[in-house]
Design a protein around this motif. Structure first.
Motif, PDB file in Angstrom:
ATOM      1  N   LEU A 229       1.100  -1.029   0.460  1.00 30.65           N
ATOM      2  CA  LEU A 229       0.242   0.274   0.260  1.00 30.65           C
ATOM      3  C   LEU A 229       1.168   1.215  -0.266  1.00 30.65           C
ATOM      4  CD1 LEU A 229      -2.578   1.963   0.041  1.00 30.65           C
ATOM      5  CD2 LEU A 229      -2.746   1.406   2.940  1.00 30.65           C
ATOM      6  N   PHE A 230       1.700   1.952   1.470  1.00 26.32           N
ATOM      7  CA  PHE A 230       2.822   2.468   1.229  1.00 26.32           C
ATOM      8  C   PHE A 230       3.309   2.622  -0.235  1.00 26.32           C
ATOM      9  CE2 PHE A 230       1.017   2.400   5.389  1.00 26.32           C
ATOM     10  CZ  PHE A 230       0.686   4.204   5.869  1.00 26.32           C
ATOM     11  N   SER A 231       4.103   1.702  -1.013  1.00 26.86           N
ATOM     12  CA  SER A 231       4.997   1.757  -2.023  1.00 26.86           C
ATOM     13  C   SER A 231       4.215   2.278  -3.031  1.00 26.86           C
ATOM     14  CB  SER A 231       6.216  -0.026  -1.842  1.00 26.86           C
ATOM     15  OG  SER A 231       4.608  -0.131  -2.223  1.00 26.86           O
ATOM     16  N   ARG A 232       2.982   1.678  -2.791  1.00 29.18           N
ATOM     17  CA  ARG A 232       1.743   2.052  -4.302  1.00 29.18           C
ATOM     18  C   ARG A 232       2.199   3.597  -4.144  1.00 29.18           C
ATOM     19  NH1 ARG A 232      -2.124  -2.807  -5.751  1.00 29.18           N
ATOM     20  NH2 ARG A 232      -0.510  -4.446  -6.264  1.00 29.18           N
ATOM     21  N   LEU A 233       1.414   4.319  -2.748  1.00 29.05           N
ATOM     22  CA  LEU A 233       1.248   5.674  -2.966  1.00 29.05           C
ATOM     23  C   LEU A 233       2.843   6.039  -2.945  1.00 29.05           C
ATOM     24  CD1 LEU A 233      -1.274   5.331   0.413  1.00 29.05           C
ATOM     25  CD2 LEU A 233      -1.762   5.761  -2.232  1.00 29.05           C
TER      26      LEU A 233
ATOM     27  N   GLU B 213       1.693  16.362 -12.474  1.00 31.57           N
ATOM     28  CA  GLU B 213       0.564  16.958 -12.251  1.00 31.57           C
ATOM     29  C   GLU B 213       0.687  17.950 -11.385  1.00 31.57           C
ATOM     30  OE1 GLU B 213      -1.993  16.376 -13.829  1.00 31.57           O
ATOM     31  OE2 GLU B 213      -1.374  14.348 -15.554  1.00 31.57           O
ATOM     32  N   LYS B 214       1.793  18.161 -10.752  1.00 28.46           N
ATOM     33  CA  LYS B 214       2.036  19.411  -9.678  1.00 28.46           C
ATOM     34  C   LYS B 214       0.331  19.878  -9.243  1.00 28.46           C
ATOM     35  CE  LYS B 214       5.414  22.181  -7.950  1.00 28.46           C
ATOM     36  NZ  LYS B 214       6.577  23.124  -8.524  1.00 28.46           N
TER      37      LYS B 214
ATOM     38  N   LEU C 128       0.419  10.187   4.093  1.00 26.65           N
ATOM     39  CA  LEU C 128      -0.165  11.077   2.824  1.00 26.65           C
ATOM     40  C   LEU C 128       0.512  12.581   2.955  1.00 26.65           C
ATOM     41  CD1 LEU C 128      -2.964   9.494   2.717  1.00 26.65           C
ATOM     42  CD2 LEU C 128      -1.698   8.752   1.369  1.00 26.65           C
ATOM     43  N   PRO C 129       0.600  13.226   3.540  1.00 24.68           N
ATOM     44  CA  PRO C 129       0.759  14.611   3.128  1.00 24.68           C
ATOM     45  C   PRO C 129       2.258  14.667   2.884  1.00 24.68           C
ATOM     46  CG  PRO C 129      -0.598  14.491   4.752  1.00 24.68           C
ATOM     47  CD  PRO C 129      -0.538  13.445   4.587  1.00 24.68           C
ATOM     48  N   LYS C 130       3.253  13.673   3.424  1.00 18.77           N
ATOM     49  CA  LYS C 130       4.871  13.506   3.611  1.00 18.77           C
ATOM     50  C   LYS C 130       4.580  12.761   1.390  1.00 18.77           C
ATOM     51  CE  LYS C 130       6.342  12.899   7.570  1.00 18.77           C
ATOM     52  NZ  LYS C 130       6.730  11.952   8.930  1.00 18.77           N
ATOM     53  N   PHE C 131       3.473  12.282   1.193  1.00 17.13           N
ATOM     54  CA  PHE C 131       3.576  11.855  -0.065  1.00 17.13           C
ATOM     55  C   PHE C 131       3.315  12.451  -1.210  1.00 17.13           C
ATOM     56  CE2 PHE C 131       2.825   7.067   1.507  1.00 17.13           C
ATOM     57  CZ  PHE C 131       4.262   7.661   1.479  1.00 17.13           C
ATOM     58  N   TYR C 132       2.421  13.319  -0.667  1.00 15.30           N
ATOM     59  CA  TYR C 132       1.825  14.508  -2.009  1.00 15.30           C
ATOM     60  C   TYR C 132       1.735  16.161  -0.952  1.00 15.30           C
ATOM     61  CZ  TYR C 132      -0.143  10.474  -3.131  1.00 15.30           C
ATOM     62  OH  TYR C 132      -0.669   8.735  -4.016  1.00 15.30           O
ATOM     63  N   PRO C 133       3.380  16.189  -0.443  1.00 16.69           N
ATOM     64  CA  PRO C 133       3.791  17.781  -0.726  1.00 16.69           C
ATOM     65  C   PRO C 133       2.640  18.943  -0.793  1.00 16.69           C
ATOM     66  CG  PRO C 133       4.693  16.720  -0.930  1.00 16.69           C
ATOM     67  CD  PRO C 133       4.703  15.843  -1.003  1.00 16.69           C
ATOM     68  N   GLU C 134       3.137  18.450  -2.107  1.00 17.66           N
ATOM     69  CA  GLU C 134       2.678  20.172  -2.981  1.00 17.66           C
ATOM     70  C   GLU C 134       0.394  20.531  -3.354  1.00 17.66           C
ATOM     71  OE1 GLU C 134       4.994  20.856  -5.748  1.00 17.66           O
ATOM     72  OE2 GLU C 134       6.497  20.971  -5.025  1.00 17.66           O
ATOM     73  N   ASN C 135      -0.446  19.255  -2.400  1.00 10.41           N
ATOM     74  CA  ASN C 135      -1.397  18.457  -3.095  1.00 10.41           C
ATOM     75  C   ASN C 135      -2.335  18.535  -2.291  1.00 10.41           C
ATOM     76  OD1 ASN C 135       0.725  16.703  -5.014  1.00 10.41           O
ATOM     77  ND2 ASN C 135      -1.089  17.648  -6.725  1.00 10.41           N
TER      78      ASN C 135
ATOM     79  N   GLY D 199       2.477   9.451  -5.576  1.00  9.81           N
ATOM     80  CA  GLY D 199       3.050  10.154  -4.806  1.00  9.81           C
ATOM     81  C   GLY D 199       4.523  11.331  -5.980  1.00  9.81           C
ATOM     82  N   ARG D 200       5.400  10.692  -6.336  1.00  8.63           N
ATOM     83  CA  ARG D 200       6.391  10.657  -7.091  1.00  8.63           C
ATOM     84  C   ARG D 200       6.409  11.543  -8.479  1.00  8.63           C
ATOM     85  NH1 ARG D 200      11.615   6.649  -5.848  1.00  8.63           N
ATOM     86  NH2 ARG D 200      12.452   8.509  -7.184  1.00  8.63           N
TER      87      ARG D 200
END
Length: 626
Positions: free
Chosen positions: A426-430, A441-442, A473-480, A434-435
């Protein structure tokens, strides 16, 4: 843009149902008028500022959770058949306005909206606008045995089905490309004796180029990227040890040795490196280091040989190199020559489709890695290492020039349970998504759907599951900005989410989807999971296992002189009551047990006692005879 409300006329088992995703509004639709009211419930947002909203969708199997997510998926894929589904979608824009996308068929009648002082605007569904603003991502851990839904970059699917479909397509492309290149190469040979080499090589390509290999390779790469880019202390599900397994035997079975290796009689040397020595015990640290070094160098030679059979390859005369390797005495000398030749060449114009400089840098640093990597154990053809910064450096360098699905060695994990693997998946796919979104799609708003992500994991990890998602999740998608929708069976997840953020579904007798009125349900946030279960929040038929429930009901029947399915007597009844774990049920059974025994007549008691005495006398008499 936040998802506020969705009304669906008819899709799967959802018939004329409206789903409120926001804790701020109470929205209803009666097929003529859309009513929007502010709940004014003094709700408090407890979630991280990156979250627009979080909703848990809870329900039994067949209640409509999957149908709801499926409808949203088809909606965003802009499937042409979506026009046949009548729906209303309400979103909140960045100015706080409720944007009503009307997709209902009402014989050209306009939608009537009552919203009081709540700012809103009514417009037809605009797929282009929605897709420019939003990036939906759907996660599911399993592989479903059914036809895959439509695949599209508009709706990212981090699912087993999606990954498997992609690997099948890529494998077919690889197989055709390798086959065509190889056929061309061997057809150019005039000597018929050389042309015959193509047949076993073709068979090996078909055997080794499989979706399974590529599927595992991609999953492994995602997990390794996650592991080596995060601190072990932050994620207790990350394994502390990593194993490396050399897979050279795939090239050295009886059917298809690589032609040059066979030509110069190197088959036995490679078998010794990759098979025989690996099956034997490797005592002593120096021997392990030697084995590791030689295995890496011979693997790189195999990789270059394999690559040269399917691509235009310059700078290296592999025939001459292989001949000179065969002339060296001993495995170590052969490995030294391979390293020297790779470091000598200028590979920048070699025709290789990987980072040639990184390959040479890796070869240059092999001795350094061998000395600094922490060896923990070895068995068979496997070496076990501690996951640390040195191993991270090793992995990051080799992964820049060598795709995992082409690895002649593979990484794996030791001492990792299926639950650890599930949550790591789960976390590796997320993390991977995110990367990806940061590059292409920034700034988009993410709608993240996690479908039963707590499956396979231990109750203690289920208890922490939502907290981990909320934290990382906020760390994986910090700008979204993120809107998170979780479908779940777990009371642990429900106890982390206020009931105003829960949509609870149930299956009606006609199998249609029904929405439970959460105003009638107890508070969920911080609730004890036993209380959630006891209030039929998850289990209408009680919290006891079905088998135990059947035994307890049978005991009640016996103690109340009703028909039973088992043959009970006072002794077996008493023993069965003693192992009942629920105190209230146990006390009730003991009370009935005492009542039943006390109601027996004196004559019945005497008969029971006489039977026991007779049996004992008979036993004593038998002993005296003996």
């Amino acid at each position: 843009m936040e998802l506020i409300y969705l009304w669906i006329d008819h899709y799967a088992n959802i018939i004329k149902k409206g789903f409120n995703f926001s804790p701020e509004y109470n929205i209803t639709y009666d097929e003529e008028t859309l009513s929007i009211k502010d709940k004014q419930n003094n709700s408090i947002n407890l979630f991280h500022e990156n979250f627009l909203n979080i909703t848990a969708i809870i329900g039994e199997n067949g209640s409509g959770k999957t149908s709801l997510l499926s409808f949203i998926e088809y909606f965003f894929l802009n499937n042409p058949s979506i026009a046949s589904y009548s729906c209303i979608l309400i979103l909140k824009d960045d100015k706080g306005r409720l944007v009503i996308h009307d997709g209902c068929f009402r014989n050209n009648k306009e939608l009537q909206v009552t919203s009081g002082n709540i700012p809103s605007m009514n417009k037809k569904i605009d797929f282009g606008e929605i897709q420019r603003i939003l990036q939906p991502i759907f996660y599911s851990s399993g592989i479903e045995i059914r036809n895959s839904r439509i695949e599209s970059p508009i709706f990212w699917k981090l699912t087993g089905n999606s990954l498997l479909k992609w690997t099948i397509e890529q494998t077919n492309k690889d197989l055709l490309r390798y086959y065509d290149n190889s056929l061309k190469k061997y057809n150019e040979e005039i000597d018929p004796e050389k042309q015959k080499d193509f047949a076993p090589y073709r068979d090996e390509l078909i055997r080794q180029t499989t979706p399974y290999n590529k599927y595992l390779a991609i999953e492994s790469k995602n997990k390794l990227d996650f592991i080596f880019n995060h601190n072990l202390e932050d994620y207790d599900f990350i394994p502390k040890y990593l194993s490396l397994n050399f897979n050279g035997d795939i090239y050295f079975d009886s059917t298809s040795p690589l032609p040059l290796i066979e030509k110069y009689g190197l088959r036995e040397d490679f078998i010794n490196v990759f098979i025989r020595r690996q099956y034997s015990t490797i005592p002593g640290m120096d021997n392990r280091k030697e084995f590791f070094r030689e295995g890496l160098i011979f693997s790189i030679y195999l990789f270059l040989s394999y690559y040269s059979n399917t691509n235009t390859f310059r700078e290296f005369d592999l025939d001459d190199l292989t001949r000179r390797i065969a002339e060296q005495d001993g495995i170590s000398a052969k490995a030294d020559l391979i390293s020297e030749e790779i470091l000598k060449k200028n590979l920048s114009h070699s025709g290789l489709h990987f980072e040639a400089a990184a390959l040479q840098d890796f070869v240059k640093r092999i001795d350094e890695f061998v000395e600094r990597i922490t060896f923990l154990d070895s068995w068979g053809r496997t070496l076990v290492f501690k996951i640390d910064d040195v191993l991270k450096d090793f992995y990051n360098l080799i992964s820049t020039f060598w795709n995992l699905d082409e690895f002649i060695f593979s990484f794996n994990w030791t001492q990792m349970s299926s639950g650890q693997s599930a949550i790591l998946t789960l976390f590796s796919r997320l993390y991977f998504s995110g990367r990806k979104i940061r590059f292409i799609e920034k700034g988009k708003i993410i709608w993240l759907f996690v479908d039963e992500g707590e499956l396979y994991i231990h109750p203690e990890w289920q208890r922490r599951f939502f907290n981990d998602l909320h934290k990382f999740l906020p760390k994986f998608y910090p700008e979204n900005k993120i809107q998170l929708l979780i479908s779940t069976h777990s009371p642990y997840v429900a106890s982390d989410i206020p009931k105003t953020n829960i949509i609870m579904l149930k299956r009606a007798k006609n199998t249609a989807c029904e929405i439970v009125d959460m105003e009638l349900m107890p508070e969920t946030f911080g609730a004890n999971i036993h209380e959630l279960l006891a209030n039929s929040f998850f289990m209408e038929n009680g919290t006891i296992g079905e088998f135990a429930k059947g035994i307890i009901n049978d005991l009640f029947n016996y103690l109340t002189d009703k028909e039973t399915s088992k043959k009970w007597n006072p002794e077996t009844t008493k023993n069965a009551i003693q192992i009942v774990g629920e105190p209230m049920i146990k006390d009730q059974l003991l009370m009935l047990y005492d009542i039943k025994l006390e109601s027996r007549s004196e004559a019945e008691d005497l008969r029971v006692q006489k039977a026991r005495i007779d049996a004992r006398l008979k036993e004593l008499g038998q002993n005296d005879t003996d």
